[in-house]
Structure formats: C-alpha cells, structure tokens
Design a protein around this motif. Structure first.
Motif, PDB file in Angstrom:
ATOM      1  N   SER A 171       0.803  -1.223   0.000  1.00 51.28           N
ATOM      2  CA  SER A 171       0.000   0.000   0.000  1.00 51.28           C
ATOM      3  C   SER A 171       0.834   1.271   0.000  1.00 51.28           C
ATOM      4  CB  SER A 171      -0.960   0.006   1.191  1.00 51.28           C
ATOM      5  OG  SER A 171      -0.279   0.211   2.408  1.00 51.28           O
ATOM      6  N   ILE A 172       2.107   1.179   0.367  1.00 53.74           N
ATOM      7  CA  ILE A 172       2.959   2.367   0.457  1.00 53.74           C
ATOM      8  C   ILE A 172       3.018   3.133  -0.870  1.00 53.74           C
ATOM      9  CG2 ILE A 172       5.081   1.118  -0.112  1.00 53.74           C
ATOM     10  CD1 ILE A 172       6.543   2.866   1.928  1.00 53.74           C
ATOM     11  N   TYR A 173       2.846   2.430  -1.990  1.00 50.27           N
ATOM     12  CA  TYR A 173       2.934   3.067  -3.298  1.00 50.27           C
ATOM     13  C   TYR A 173       1.718   3.937  -3.610  1.00 50.27           C
ATOM     14  CZ  TYR A 173       6.550  -0.460  -3.726  1.00 50.27           C
ATOM     15  OH  TYR A 173       7.649  -1.232  -3.496  1.00 50.27           O
ATOM     16  N   PHE A 174       0.663   3.786  -2.813  1.00 47.19           N
ATOM     17  CA  PHE A 174      -0.581   4.506  -3.073  1.00 47.19           C
ATOM     18  C   PHE A 174      -0.851   5.605  -2.048  1.00 47.19           C
ATOM     19  CE2 PHE A 174      -0.893   0.192  -4.748  1.00 47.19           C
ATOM     20  CZ  PHE A 174      -1.240   0.443  -6.074  1.00 47.19           C
ATOM     21  N   TRP A 175       0.031   5.779  -1.081  1.00 47.01           N
ATOM     22  CA  TRP A 175      -0.175   6.821  -0.068  1.00 47.01           C
ATOM     23  C   TRP A 175       0.095   8.189  -0.693  1.00 47.01           C
ATOM     24  CZ3 TRP A 175       3.079   4.266   4.400  1.00 47.01           C
ATOM     25  CH2 TRP A 175       2.450   3.063   4.779  1.00 47.01           C
ATOM     26  N   GLU A 176      -0.807   9.124  -0.464  1.00 51.29           N
ATOM     27  CA  GLU A 176      -0.687  10.450  -1.078  1.00 51.29           C
ATOM     28  C   GLU A 176       0.384  11.309  -0.401  1.00 51.29           C
ATOM     29  OE1 GLU A 176      -4.482  12.304  -1.132  1.00 51.29           O
ATOM     30  OE2 GLU A 176      -5.400  10.770  -2.403  1.00 51.29           O
ATOM     31  N   ASP A 177       0.603  11.096   0.890  1.00 50.19           N
ATOM     32  CA  ASP A 177       1.542  11.921   1.651  1.00 50.19           C
ATOM     33  C   ASP A 177       2.322  10.992   2.580  1.00 50.19           C
ATOM     34  OD1 ASP A 177       2.881  13.650   3.345  1.00 50.19           O
ATOM     35  OD2 ASP A 177       1.202  15.024   3.594  1.00 50.19           O
ATOM     36  N   ARG A 178       3.382  10.384   2.044  1.00 47.59           N
ATOM     37  CA  ARG A 178       4.102   9.385   2.833  1.00 47.59           C
ATOM     38  C   ARG A 178       4.736   9.963   4.099  1.00 47.59           C
ATOM     39  NH1 ARG A 178       5.078   6.520  -2.285  1.00 47.59           N
ATOM     40  NH2 ARG A 178       6.809   7.934  -2.699  1.00 47.59           N
ATOM     41  N   PRO A 179       5.330  11.166   4.084  1.00 51.94           N
ATOM     42  CA  PRO A 179       5.857  11.690   5.349  1.00 51.94           C
ATOM     43  C   PRO A 179       4.793  11.763   6.450  1.00 51.94           C
ATOM     44  CG  PRO A 179       6.766  12.937   3.520  1.00 51.94           C
ATOM     45  CD  PRO A 179       5.714  12.045   2.949  1.00 51.94           C
ATOM     46  N   ARG A 180       3.597  12.192   6.081  1.00 51.22           N
ATOM     47  CA  ARG A 180       2.512  12.250   7.069  1.00 51.22           C
ATOM     48  C   ARG A 180       2.135  10.851   7.548  1.00 51.22           C
ATOM     49  NH1 ARG A 180      -3.488  14.939   6.039  1.00 51.22           N
ATOM     50  NH2 ARG A 180      -4.390  14.361   8.056  1.00 51.22           N
ATOM     51  N   ALA A 181       2.095   9.888   6.616  1.00 59.54           N
ATOM     52  CA  ALA A 181       1.767   8.513   6.996  1.00 59.54           C
ATOM     53  C   ALA A 181       2.839   7.928   7.921  1.00 59.54           C
ATOM     54  CB  ALA A 181       1.613   7.651   5.744  1.00 59.54           C
ATOM     55  N   PHE A 182       4.118   8.205   7.629  1.00 61.53           N
ATOM     56  CA  PHE A 182       5.182   7.704   8.500  1.00 61.53           C
ATOM     57  C   PHE A 182       5.039   8.268   9.915  1.00 61.53           C
ATOM     58  CE2 PHE A 182       8.061   7.468   4.501  1.00 61.53           C
ATOM     59  CZ  PHE A 182       7.578   6.202   4.205  1.00 61.53           C
TER      60      PHE A 182
END
Length: 210
Positions: free
Chosen positions: A109-120
């Motif tokens: 799913s990491i490839y579909f996250w719109e804002d990875r820094p926020r998700a991390f």
C-alpha cells in the motif's frame, strides 16, 4: 469501488496468496513481537491480517480506506475467532489511539499513499514504545516473486511497466528523503532481493511516548 475491490481481492487470493504467510513470519521474526495489537495497513481482503493472527497471539486491526474492501476482509476474517478486526480508515489520519500498536505491517500500500511523510508520522504515533513497523513491497522470497511476476505478466501485458511506474514513485532515495521530512526518530530501509521495507521503531524511552 465494489467491483474494483472484488477484482483486487480475487487476484490477491488467486495469485498473491502464498506471499502473506511468508511476510507475516518475517515480520514476526524480525520484530520478536507475537502478542499485543498488530495493524495491517492497506489490508485489502485481509489475507496478511489473518496470516499474522494465525502465526502469533496478536489481535490484528485490518485497516483499509475502501469500505468495500473492509466488507470483503470481514468475510476473510470469519474464521479467526474475532482476532482480526476490519476497520475502514485512512493511513494519513488513523482512528487509533497513540502508543497502542505493537507491530505494524503493510505490504504494497505504500505506493498509493498520497503523503508518505505524514503517513510515517502517523505510524510512529500509534506505535507503542518498543513497537516496530514494516511497510513496503516485498514478495516474500525471490522464488515467489518470480512465480507471481510470471502469472501477472500472463494476466496483464503491462505488468512490468506498471511495477516500474509504482516503484519509480518510491525509490530508496525518495523514501529516505520522505523519512527525513517526516521527522520520525528511528527509521531505516531494509533492501532485499525480494523487495524493500521501511522499518520504523519507537524507542521504549522516546519522548513522544511519554
């Protein structure tokens, strides 16, 4: 969305199913965590969630942004004695309390996250002190990767270009930059032949956990 969710679930069951027990065992072995609460981010039909529950004493929250996928996951989880709980939610703003999750695993799913820094940063927030997360795109083993690629090429002539496009949006360099931007305290990349993982740990004495 219902049709796309059902199509995705069918491919997961027919092609990707052998990956999930391998990924679950890897995450459990790397982390040394086998009880508490686990979180499967972008859980899809819940196959990884069920594998985690079967191989440990963890209760597993299967989080997916698509309500149709959460409904499918409820069916998948029917035999898990209530230890897999499908929840509809967004990785960028998870409906989970701070410092509660022992283990987070997310495959694909990491490839579909719109804002990875926020998700991390969200991942770090919900991890308990001493908890660990593995998010990435591993295919389990090099042999499984080859088998799955061969079958997906048969089903989808554009498979290789689709994989290259997604991977190009989350290169090691990009992920390292995004981890730095996020401000998470303890993170690294695990680069292996069968795929890559972002590993995020929360220190047992982290100021964020107090």
């Amino acid at each position: 969305m219902k049709k796309s969710a059902e199509g995705f679930a069918r491919v997961a069951r027919e092609v990707f199913a052998p990956i999930y027990p391998v990924v679950a065992e890897q995450a459990l072995a790397w982390s040394g965590i086998r009880d508490g609460i686990a979180l499967d981010l972008g859980s899809g039909p819940g196959l990884l969630s069920v594998a985690l529950a079967e191989k440990s004493n963890l209760s597993v929250v299967a989080l997916d942004a698509d309500p149709a996928m959460s409904r499918i996951a409820r069916t998948t989880a029917a035999g898990s004695a209530g230890r897999v709980i499908p929840v509809t939610g967004d990785v960028h703003c998870m409906p989970i309390r701070d410092n509660t999750v022992s283990l987070i695993v997310s495959r694909g799913s990491i490839y579909f996250w719109e804002d990875r820094p926020r998700a991390f940063l969200e991942i770090e927030r919900v991890l308990r002190p001493g908890g660990v997360a593995y998010v990435g795109g591993s295919f389990g083993t090099p042999e499984l990767r080859e088998t799955i690629f061969n079958e997906m090429r048969r089903r989808n002539p554009n498979w290789d270009s689709d994989v290259a496009r997604r991977s190009g949006q989350a290169t090691p360099e990009t992920l390292r930059k995004e981890l730095a931007e996020s401000g998470v305290a303890h993170a690294r990349l695990r680069e292996e032949e069968e795929g890559m993982w972002v590993e995020i740990r929360k220190d047992a004495i982290s100021p964020r956990a107090r």
